[in-house]
Structures are given as C-alpha cells and as structure tokens.
Design an enzyme around this catalytic site. Sequence first.
Site, PDB file in Angstrom:
ATOM      1  N   GLY A 114      -9.364 -12.714   2.985  1.00  0.00           N
ATOM      2  CA  GLY A 114     -10.364 -13.210   2.048  1.00  0.00           C
ATOM      3  C   GLY A 114     -11.627 -13.625   2.778  1.00  0.00           C
ATOM      4  N   GLY A 284      -7.887  14.127 -22.653  1.00  0.00           N
ATOM      5  CA  GLY A 284      -7.522  15.270 -21.826  1.00  0.00           C
ATOM      6  C   GLY A 284      -7.494  14.933 -20.361  1.00  0.00           C
ATOM      7  CB  VAL A 286      -4.921  12.395 -14.870  1.00  0.00           C
ATOM      8  CG1 VAL A 286      -3.525  12.144 -14.325  1.00  0.00           C
ATOM      9  CG2 VAL A 286      -5.541  13.600 -14.189  1.00  0.00           C
ATOM     10  CB  SER A 288      -5.743   9.860 -22.190  1.00  0.00           C
ATOM     11  OG  SER A 288      -6.328  11.120 -21.976  1.00  0.00           O
ATOM     12  CB  THR A 289      -2.921  14.155 -20.157  1.00  0.00           C
ATOM     13  OG1 THR A 289      -4.167  14.694 -20.595  1.00  0.00           O
ATOM     14  CG2 THR A 289      -1.853  15.233 -20.238  1.00  0.00           C
ATOM     15  NE  ARG A 356     -21.033   2.216 -17.467  1.00  0.00           N
ATOM     16  CZ  ARG A 356     -20.000   2.883 -16.970  1.00  0.00           C
ATOM     17  NH1 ARG A 356     -18.854   2.881 -17.615  1.00  0.00           N
ATOM     18  NH2 ARG A 356     -20.117   3.553 -15.843  1.00  0.00           N
ATOM     19  CE  LYS A 430      -7.285   8.540 -12.113  1.00  0.00           C
ATOM     20  NZ  LYS A 430      -7.551   8.798 -13.538  1.00  0.00           N
ATOM     21  CG  ASP A 511     -44.688  37.166  -8.146  1.00  0.00           C
ATOM     22  OD1 ASP A 511     -44.230  36.915  -7.020  1.00  0.00           O
ATOM     23  OD2 ASP A 511     -44.791  38.315  -8.620  1.00  0.00           O
ATOM     24  CE  LYS A 566     -15.558   2.233  -5.652  1.00  0.00           C
ATOM     25  NZ  LYS A 566     -14.766   2.524  -6.856  1.00  0.00           N
ATOM     26  CD  GLU A 572     -18.516   9.129 -12.680  1.00  0.00           C
ATOM     27  OE1 GLU A 572     -19.638   9.656 -12.816  1.00  0.00           O
ATOM     28  OE2 GLU A 572     -17.449   9.728 -12.908  1.00  0.00           O
TER      29      GLU A 572
END
Length: 574
Positions: A114, A284, A286, A288-289, A356, A430, A511, A566, A572
């Site tokens: 920390g 669609g 990963v 939520s599928t 958003r 993920k 041109d 990152k 993003e």
Amino acid sequence: MDSKTLEPCLLHSSERWQRKDMSDLNCGPLQHKPRGVFTLLWPIRGKITRKTCPFPPAVMTHDTIVILDFGSQYSHVITRRIREMGVYSHLLPCTASATELHSLHPKGVILSGGPNSVYDEGTPHAPHELWTWGVPVLGICYGLQEMVHALGGKVSSSERHEYGHAELSPLCSDVLFAGIADSMKVWMSHGDAVTQLPKGFSAIGHTENSEYAAICDGTRNLYGLQFHPEVNHTPKGRVLLANFVKNICGCKSDWTMESFREEEVLKIREQVGSDGHVIGAVSGGVDSTVAAVLMNMAIGERFHAILIDNGLLRMDEASQVMRRLRDDVGINLTLVDASERFLVALKGVTDPEAKRRIIGKLFIEVFEEEAQKIGKVDYLLQGTLYPDVIESISFKGPSSTIKTHHNVGALTGLAGMTLKLIEPFRELFKDEVRELGQKMNIDERSIRRHPFPGPGLAIRILGEVTREQTNILKHADKIYIDELRNASLYDKIDQAFAVLLPTRAVGVMGDQRTYEQVIVIRAVETQDYMTADWYSIPDSILRRISSRIMNEVRGVNRVVMDISSKPPATIEWE
C-alpha cells in the site's frame, strides 16, 4: 466407512434435483435455511448410491485465502497468482470488519502492499482480532510493516529507499523458502523499513539494504516479506506464495472452472426457484455470452435475454449474435433495434462521461420497455467482472475512481420492477470467464472475442457521434480485425480495436489534396486488464491494414498506431 465422510460426485448441469419438504429440519451451521432436501449421487464402496442432503453442492466451500487490500496496485495480481494454483482467493478492502473476514472462513490471510506509512495518523489497519485468530498470515511490503507495527515492533522512514531489483539471501531453511536456492532476485518498492521486530519474530531473509526483508513467527504462523513475490520481477515469487498457501495454510487445489460451473448452476437454481424468471442484457461479448449460456443451462426458457442494437455495435454484430446465441445455442433471445433513438440522443454530445450517462439512461429505458412486455420477472442477470468493480468504485481497498463503468449496477433501478441481482462472475477475471466458456463448450470464436465496451463505438468515436462517423469506424474496425485474423494474430492479442479521432489531416489522393479524418489502431496484451502493454504487430501486417483502411474507407486518409501501456494510459481512449 461412513458415507457422510465421502465427497459426492459432481453432477452435470442437466441433472434434476429432487427435494422434499424440510420445514422442521435443523440446518445446523448453515447461514441460511435451505428450501428443500436434495438427493445426491454418492460413491460408496465403488457403487453409486442415492443419499439425501440438506443443501446442494453449491454451498460446499473451497479452501479460501483472503487478501486484505491496502491500496496496492498489485493486490489483484496476488489474487490471480493464488487462483492460478487452483486455490480460491477473495479480495477484501482493508477496512473490512473482523466479522466479514471471519465469515469467509479463510485458511490464510495475505496483507497487500500500500502507499501509506503505518505510523501516520489515519492510516488503514487490519482488524486487531486477526492477530489472535490463529490463521496463518502473510504480510507483503506494507503488509509486513502493518504486522510489525500491530504486534509491537517498530517501523520508520528509511534513509535508503529500495525500488527495483534486489538480491535476497535466506537465513534459514524455513518452509516458506522450500525449493528456493541460496539466493533469489526480488522486486522491492518501499521507503519505510522495519527497525525492530516484535517479540517472537526472527529474520529469515535479508538484502543489502533490508535487514528484515523476510521475517516470521513460526509459532503463530505469521510471515512477512518486504518485497513483492506476486510480480513477474520476482521470478521465484510464485514458489514462495505456493509454499505459504499450500504448505503453511494447507489449502487444496480444488478451485476450477468445472467446479465453479456446477456450483454456480445449482446456486442459480436454488436462488431462482422452480418458477422464477430472470432477465438479462446480452451484447455478444465474452462476459454476457458466457453468463447467458450459464443461465440458460440453469433455468432454460425462464431466462429472457435481450439484445439492444443501439447503433454503436460493430459491423453486422447484431445478426451474428442472434445466430450464435439464439439459433446455435437455443437461448430465449429478443433483438430490439433502437439505433435511431440512441443516435438522436447523442447528437451534439462530445464529453465521454456525458456519452456514458446518456447511453446508460437510454439503455435502461429501452430495456425496461422490453421487460414490461415479458411480464413478471424476479431477477436481473449481469455479467459484472472483478475488474469492472475495482475500476469503478473503491470496492476492495482505497483505490481511486478512474471512470464511470457501465457494467456495475446499471440496471438495478428499473421503474416499477423490484429485481434481485444475479452476478455470477463478480469475482472472476476475464481469463477465468473464457476458461469457463471453454468448459461449457461455447464456440472458440465467441469466447476468444476481444472485449467491447458497454457504450460501444460511442467511446471509440472521439467527439460527436453521428451515423456517418459510426459507419466510418465500423468499416475501419472490421478491416483491422479481419487482417489480424488473416495473419493469425487475433488470438495472440488480448484486445484490438480502431478509434476515430475528432481531427482532420492533410493528405494527397491521386492528384488531389484531401483533408480527411484519422484512424488510430490499438492492440494490447494483458493477463487481467488491470495492466497492459501494447502489442507489436509486424510491419508487413501494419502496411496492409493501413493501406486497406485508407483505400476502402471513405473519409479517412491517415492511420496511426497507439503504443501506450496501461498505466499510465487506459486501454480505451474514453
């Protein structure tokens, strides 16, 4: 042998559970009273025997390691490292109460690093009951100093700070160093240092600048490391963590996505009951599928999936999702075309947070309209992941808010509906969701699909979102992704996408002088999406991507590549 001591075999998700009335059953140590008695299949003397049990396998617990997060950027990495061992780990904020900590029945506790100093006023501290609880504790960096400070030792600002690589020399053959040679490279990151150990502790490792780089009280199974074993810069750090988790805490490696699938299906069935209905939005992607397939596996047609085409999906996305989930998998899925409503609402809006909010609000309105058509619905499914939560609020430790996240609690306030939330993946990373999808035999193309943000292309179009801009970006993005697939690079990259900039650049086509827009292509590799590095695409592939975009996408005359990591950048752009 008493059959009660045996483990039941795992049942497939299609297994039907038989239950009897149990209103007068004493549930003993269970924290909630089950609504039925379940019939399980038990292996007894080589034969499968039917036996009743007052709870489904879903409530059977795994050995657990709890990580108390004191605000380290590496806390989530500790969690991942332990999961990689097949042991369940759970991250809690350092402000968690002793009751909350105890309710998880951990076999061990790890205190993260920390940014604070343990001796400063207002600094967070672990529950004082932890030190007399009797479970093994491992303190890492700040966690070591917290342990020393709480138990009567001394910590002070060090004249010689340690940042970067150091050479650790073990002072004894402690179980924590099992399998470790005479010395090892470690990663240091601290400005404070222990100057006096608490009673009962001894040094078991040191570096040139840290007399107490590793400490322990073997009697109480309390250990401390001034360095970070969880990071890749400590090559043998995984060995140390495994020694603590498996040899000192005695944890079994029983955390797998197969067991998670079986337990979560049964948990959903128990929660929803025999007549409850669940509604959920799918995109669609990963998350939520896999969530939709899991819910369909658990309750079938009583799960109502809704796909809202907001005009901000990738090219041909809606039709592909309908084919994969409704036609191929059999999910009860409804498509709603609301693209015009979203584009009208976004007219003139350039601020990313405003985008958003508008998209989130309108999404809820459209979703609500469709939900009312279904009739009585009791539960809402959301595919929230652990990184979604930690990036949005101070959920697990004092981490600062980076941006509003669309996945966290977005649909819980549907007007006129009292819905209970089901978030089966709230504590999964993920890669674990992808592995779960593989275990459920979801097609590889679906589970290897790169992440796509909830607000869609609206946050990849910098500036105002119009139909013309979405068409430009959809076309450019499709060319980019197609070329990555053609070069067999797509599955090697963890996330790739195109961004349309709100600026124009001078160019020459034929041109004639042109003054057209700029496309940015982004590709990153990452393990957990909390940190990421840019992916180096071969020059020949970049040339083809650039050439195709500029020749095939009207309105674009320049392609550039984002080579930011990152942190400090986010994956993003908005």
